[in-house]
Design a protein around this motif. Structure first.
Motif, mmCIF file in Angstrom:
data_model
loop_
_atom_site.group_PDB
_atom_site.id
_atom_site.type_symbol
_atom_site.label_atom_id
_atom_site.label_comp_id
_atom_site.label_asym_id
_atom_site.label_seq_id
_atom_site.Cartn_x
_atom_site.Cartn_y
_atom_site.Cartn_z
ATOM 1 N N GLN A 181 -9.361 1.492 -10.501
ATOM 2 C CA GLN A 181 -7.818 1.840 -11.116
ATOM 3 C C GLN A 181 -7.950 3.553 -11.519
ATOM 4 O O GLN A 181 -8.751 3.868 -12.091
ATOM 5 N N VAL A 213 -2.832 3.136 -9.995
ATOM 6 C CA VAL A 213 -2.980 2.836 -8.606
ATOM 7 C C VAL A 213 -4.478 2.179 -8.462
ATOM 8 O O VAL A 213 -5.538 2.695 -9.113
ATOM 9 N N LEU A 214 -4.583 1.109 -7.728
ATOM 10 C CA LEU A 214 -5.773 0.496 -7.469
ATOM 11 C C LEU A 214 -6.372 0.940 -6.044
ATOM 12 O O LEU A 214 -5.354 0.350 -5.083
ATOM 13 N N ASP A 215 -7.259 1.329 -5.713
ATOM 14 C CA ASP A 215 -7.846 1.665 -4.361
ATOM 15 C C ASP A 215 -8.545 0.542 -3.750
ATOM 16 O O ASP A 215 -8.417 -0.628 -4.299
ATOM 17 N N HIS A 216 -9.099 0.714 -2.517
ATOM 18 C CA HIS A 216 -9.707 -0.330 -1.998
ATOM 19 C C HIS A 216 -10.926 -0.968 -2.320
ATOM 20 O O HIS A 216 -11.307 -1.986 -2.075
ATOM 21 N N TYR A 217 -11.451 -0.394 -3.523
ATOM 22 C CA TYR A 217 -12.556 -0.545 -4.003
ATOM 23 C C TYR A 217 -12.379 -1.466 -5.372
ATOM 24 O O TYR A 217 -12.943 -1.539 -6.413
ATOM 25 N N ASP A 218 -10.883 -1.559 -5.645
ATOM 26 C CA ASP A 218 -10.343 -2.018 -7.208
ATOM 27 C C ASP A 218 -10.624 -1.166 -8.255
ATOM 28 O O ASP A 218 -10.673 -1.562 -9.233
ATOM 29 N N GLY A 230 -3.589 3.458 -2.208
ATOM 30 C CA GLY A 230 -3.884 2.300 -2.866
ATOM 31 C C GLY A 230 -2.402 1.615 -3.177
ATOM 32 O O GLY A 230 -1.459 1.525 -2.581
ATOM 33 N N LYS A 231 -2.778 0.566 -4.112
ATOM 34 C CA LYS A 231 -1.355 -0.188 -4.395
ATOM 35 C C LYS A 231 -1.050 0.060 -6.060
ATOM 36 O O LYS A 231 -2.100 0.288 -6.946
ATOM 37 N N GLU A 237 0.676 -1.354 -0.186
ATOM 38 C CA GLU A 237 0.010 -0.042 0.076
ATOM 39 C C GLU A 237 1.108 1.190 0.046
ATOM 40 O O GLU A 237 1.897 1.278 0.621
#
Length: 71
Positions: free
Chosen positions: A56, A49-54, A37-38, A24
């Motif tokens: 992008q 970046v992918l957030d917690h809700y996927d 995010g990741k 993260e």
């Protein structure tokens, strides 16, 4: 033609490491927004970046103030 990703650069290697380890991160952009995010991928111009809700988000690298691993 887009420039190749220069994996000899420490910044590129560090981001690649964050992608591989699925860590993260927090990114601050020039607008002052903080994005968490990741990092999913990077190219020579942008990263995703992918957030917690996927969801992008694609961010232009020149708009990034800093990237830091989330504590």
């Amino acid at each position: 033609m887009m420039p190749d990703l220069d994996t000899n650069l420490p910044s590129i290697r560090q981001i690649q490491s964050l992608i591989k380890e699925k860590k993260e991160v927090e990114l601050k952009v020039v607008t002052g927004d903080l994005i968490a995010g990741k990092i999913f991928w990077q190219d020579s111009e942008c990263l995703s970046v992918l957030d917690h809700y996927d969801r992008q988000t694609v961010i232009w690298k020149h708009a990034i103030v800093f990237i830091q691993p989330k504590a």
